[in-house]
Design a protein around this motif. Structure first.
Motif, PDB file in Angstrom:
ATOM      1  N   CYS A 212     -10.699  -4.076   0.917  1.00  0.00           N
ATOM      2  CA  CYS A 212     -10.646  -3.261  -0.183  1.00  0.00           C
ATOM      3  C   CYS A 212     -10.896  -4.183  -1.405  1.00  0.00           C
ATOM      4  O   CYS A 212     -11.392  -3.634  -2.497  1.00  0.00           O
ATOM      5  CB  CYS A 212      -9.256  -2.499  -0.244  1.00  0.00           C
ATOM      6  SG  CYS A 212      -9.024  -1.023   0.510  1.00  0.00           S
TER       7      CYS A 212
ATOM      8  N   MET B  72      -3.128  -6.554  -0.540  1.00  0.00           N
ATOM      9  CA  MET B  72      -3.639  -5.966   0.834  1.00  0.00           C
ATOM     10  C   MET B  72      -3.054  -6.730   1.730  1.00  0.00           C
ATOM     11  O   MET B  72      -3.444  -6.473   3.062  1.00  0.00           O
ATOM     12  CB  MET B  72      -5.409  -5.712   0.920  1.00  0.00           C
ATOM     13  CG  MET B  72      -5.690  -4.552  -0.054  1.00  0.00           C
ATOM     14  SD  MET B  72      -5.066  -2.858   0.589  1.00  0.00           S
ATOM     15  CE  MET B  72      -3.576  -2.578  -0.648  1.00  0.00           C
TER      16      MET B  72
ATOM     17  N   ALA C 166      -7.081   1.830   3.919  1.00  0.00           N
ATOM     18  CA  ALA C 166      -6.620   0.587   3.073  1.00  0.00           C
ATOM     19  C   ALA C 166      -6.873  -0.559   4.246  1.00  0.00           C
ATOM     20  O   ALA C 166      -6.306  -0.547   4.988  1.00  0.00           O
ATOM     21  CB  ALA C 166      -5.195   0.851   2.502  1.00  0.00           C
TER      22      ALA C 166
ATOM     23  N   CYS D 138       0.893  -1.184  -0.265  1.00  0.00           N
ATOM     24  CA  CYS D 138       0.077  -0.001  -0.044  1.00  0.00           C
ATOM     25  C   CYS D 138       0.887   1.238  -0.115  1.00  0.00           C
ATOM     26  O   CYS D 138       1.892   1.196   0.814  1.00  0.00           O
ATOM     27  CB  CYS D 138      -0.870   0.146   1.060  1.00  0.00           C
ATOM     28  SG  CYS D 138      -2.101   1.531   1.411  1.00  0.00           S
TER      29      CYS D 138
ATOM     30  N   ASN E  66      -5.285   5.620   5.482  1.00  0.00           N
ATOM     31  CA  ASN E  66      -4.598   4.434   4.748  1.00  0.00           C
ATOM     32  C   ASN E  66      -3.613   3.567   5.385  1.00  0.00           C
ATOM     33  O   ASN E  66      -3.637   2.597   4.616  1.00  0.00           O
ATOM     34  CB  ASN E  66      -4.516   4.999   3.486  1.00  0.00           C
ATOM     35  CG  ASN E  66      -5.775   5.500   2.759  1.00  0.00           C
ATOM     36  OD1 ASN E  66      -6.764   5.070   2.938  1.00  0.00           O
ATOM     37  ND2 ASN E  66      -5.423   6.115   1.563  1.00  0.00           N
TER      38      ASN E  66
ATOM     39  N   SER F  56      -1.571   5.318  -6.774  1.00  0.00           N
ATOM     40  CA  SER F  56      -2.169   4.164  -5.840  1.00  0.00           C
ATOM     41  C   SER F  56      -2.149   2.919  -6.677  1.00  0.00           C
ATOM     42  O   SER F  56      -2.345   2.794  -7.621  1.00  0.00           O
ATOM     43  CB  SER F  56      -3.696   4.272  -5.581  1.00  0.00           C
ATOM     44  OG  SER F  56      -4.327   3.305  -5.214  1.00  0.00           O
TER      45      SER F  56
ATOM     46  N   VAL G  22      -3.337  -1.939   7.021  1.00  0.00           N
ATOM     47  CA  VAL G  22      -3.211  -2.579   5.785  1.00  0.00           C
ATOM     48  C   VAL G  22      -1.900  -3.398   5.999  1.00  0.00           C
ATOM     49  O   VAL G  22      -0.949  -2.753   6.755  1.00  0.00           O
ATOM     50  CB  VAL G  22      -3.129  -1.827   4.792  1.00  0.00           C
ATOM     51  CG1 VAL G  22      -2.041  -0.742   4.762  1.00  0.00           C
ATOM     52  CG2 VAL G  22      -2.875  -2.617   3.589  1.00  0.00           C
TER      53      VAL G  22
ATOM     54  N   SER H 287       0.975   1.045 -10.021  1.00  0.00           N
ATOM     55  CA  SER H 287       0.279   2.085  -9.632  1.00  0.00           C
ATOM     56  C   SER H 287      -0.523   2.809 -10.779  1.00  0.00           C
ATOM     57  O   SER H 287       0.231   2.930 -11.877  1.00  0.00           O
ATOM     58  CB  SER H 287       0.712   2.636  -8.511  1.00  0.00           C
ATOM     59  OG  SER H 287       1.599   3.481  -9.047  1.00  0.00           O
TER      60      SER H 287
ATOM     61  N   ASN I 134      -3.746  -0.022  -5.869  1.00  0.00           N
ATOM     62  CA  ASN I 134      -5.190  -0.442  -6.002  1.00  0.00           C
ATOM     63  C   ASN I 134      -5.848   0.269  -7.124  1.00  0.00           C
ATOM     64  O   ASN I 134      -6.636  -0.417  -8.012  1.00  0.00           O
ATOM     65  CB  ASN I 134      -6.105  -0.271  -4.842  1.00  0.00           C
ATOM     66  CG  ASN I 134      -5.701  -1.500  -3.787  1.00  0.00           C
ATOM     67  OD1 ASN I 134      -5.087  -2.424  -3.943  1.00  0.00           O
ATOM     68  ND2 ASN I 134      -6.627  -1.442  -2.736  1.00  0.00           N
TER      69      ASN I 134
END
Length: 438
Positions: free
Chosen positions: A369, A257, A365, A19, A55, A270, A59, A266, A272
């Motif tokens: 997610c 995650m 996060a 993350c 965030n 990000s 995570v 990314s 995700n």
């Protein structure tokens, strides 16, 4: 100033290990301790903006055996991180580093401060050893180190990115340029992709597919992708392009995650977002015969560009789930293009998706997610199919504008102005829950 498609891809798309918020914290600690003669320290103190704090709370950190926490990210970055690797800073991590980081945390050596009123991404790290005090500041972007100080004096370093914009957002010039473009302009950018760009886009696919394969093989994290696949094999649900997109995308999120030590490619800051922008398109391609490989990659490039366009309006971090509204918009644009749609169909698919997913919040996060990425991936396909078949949300509906550009601007207003209190409330709930468990 005008930018090329290569400029956009290079600025917005990059590999990230784990993350990106814990990675930014680890990078800040690794950069600060690089000013000291070795990696021993007496204490670390962090000052974080609310969204980085949110965030990074829950995570898993890659290579840390399922451990999580902002204090853990900082300790691991200082003990085993390599700041030259950017957001892959924790790549050299060993179990010895993890064990030592746990000891440091148990000894109370790491303190985390929340800057409740800070706007924009911000990570300040101060590491003390004896009489020495090393500091780093990251602002605007997860890997944008703007300041390094040793004992209060500024230090020049190749780790500090060349200033191409404001410290609060080094990509502000590109963001302002993107905001002025029409959807047709964004689509036209893909006309200038060259072999180097196609190779880079394929690398992103390969990186993200490895995460999906790990998630499907081992049922990691929440196991959303693995469970959807199992339900199909049991004959309880049928696999179509919507389910295929959901399986592939959520499986990658499951792996990422859960802390699998593999990078994601990314998009707009990000990992995700990158999974959502890339993998639904890759899943859909298997349902369309005779597609040239470069057409698929061109669709993925469009997805990254549209994702960056939405994030230019909403900001890097907010109370709205960017995987849903930003990367989801990118994915549905790319899927619509892949299925033969024109700019009108792409505009319709973006408006359909925004109407469907505008209310999805970002509550940090975590393994959950994967559920949101499954939703975003499936909705991206559905929104594209609806638009291609003449189903389009009307501009009289809610925040939907006359055009897709108006709609995306409205989403930006909602994220930057309308959801400020929501963001604070989300964080208050998360922090209260964290301390109630202590």
């Amino acid at each position: 100033m005008d930018y090329s498609v290569k400029d956009v891809l290079q600025a917005q798309v990059s590999p990230a290990l784990g993350c990106t918020e814990p990675a930014a914290v680890a990078l800040g600690a690794a950069a600060a301790i690089s000013l000291l003669p070795d990696k021993f320290f007496d204490s670390i103190e962090l000052w974080l903006d609310p969204n980085v704090y949110k965030n990074g709370l829950a995570v898993s950190i890659p290579g840390a055996g399922g451990l999580s926490g902002l204090d853990m990210a900082a300790s691991l970055g200082a003990l085993g991180g390599d700041p030259d690797l950017g957001l892959e800073v924790l790549q050299p991590l060993t179990q010895d580093h993890v064990a030592e980081a746990q000891r440091m945390i148990q000894a109370g050596r790491i303190k985390v401060n929340l800057l409740k009123d800070r706007r924009g991404l911000y990570v300040r790290t101060m590491i003390t050893r004896g009489q020495d005090r090393a500091e780093s500041i990251i602002q605007g972007l997860h890997d944008n180190i703007t300041d390094l100080k040793l004992n209060g004096k500024a230090v020049s370093s190749p780790l500090i990115r060349e200033d191409t914009g404001s410290k609060d957002n080094p990509l502000d010039q590109m963001d302002e340029w993107l905001k002025k473009l029409s959807l047709t302009d964004l689509l036209a950018l893909t006309d200038n992709l060259d072999d180097e760009d196609f190779d880079f886009l394929q690398q992103g696919v390969d990186v993200n597919l490895r995460l999906a394969q790990q998630g499907l093989k081992y049922g990691l994290g929440l196991g959303v992708g693995k469970t959807l696949e199992r339900l199909f094999r049991q004959g309880l649900i049928q696999k179509d392009m919507i389910l295929s997109a959901r399986i592939l995308t959520s499986a990658a999120a499951d792996a990422r995650m859960s802390g699998v030590p593999l990078p994601a490619m990314s998009s707009a800051g990000s990992g995700n977002h990158g999974l959502t922008a890339v993998l639904p398109i890759w899943a859909v391609k298997d349902y369309v015969s005779g597609l040239p490989q470069n057409t698929v990659l061109e669709a993925i490039a469009l997805s990254h560009i549209v994702t960056a366009y939405v994030k230019a309006h909403t900001g890097r971090l907010s109370a709205i789930c960017g995987c849903s509204v930003a990367a989801g918009s990118g994915a549905t644009a790319g899927i619509t293009f892949l299925l033969g749609g024109d700019a009108r169909h792409i505009a319709g698919s973006i408006k359909n998706l925004m109407e469907d997913l505008a209310g999805v919040i970002c509550d940090g996060a975590k393994t959950g997610c994967a559920l949101k990425l499954a939703t975003a991936a499936g909705t991206a396909v559905q929104a594209a199919l609806f638009s291609l078949h003449g189903v389009n949300v009307q501009d009289t509906d809610g925040i939907i504008g006359r055009s897709s550009e108006d709609t995306m601007r409205n989403m930006g207003t909602l994220a930057t102005e309308g959801m400020i209190e929501t963001d604070r409330t989300i964080l208050e709930i998360m922090v209260a829950k964290q301390f109630s468990d202590v």
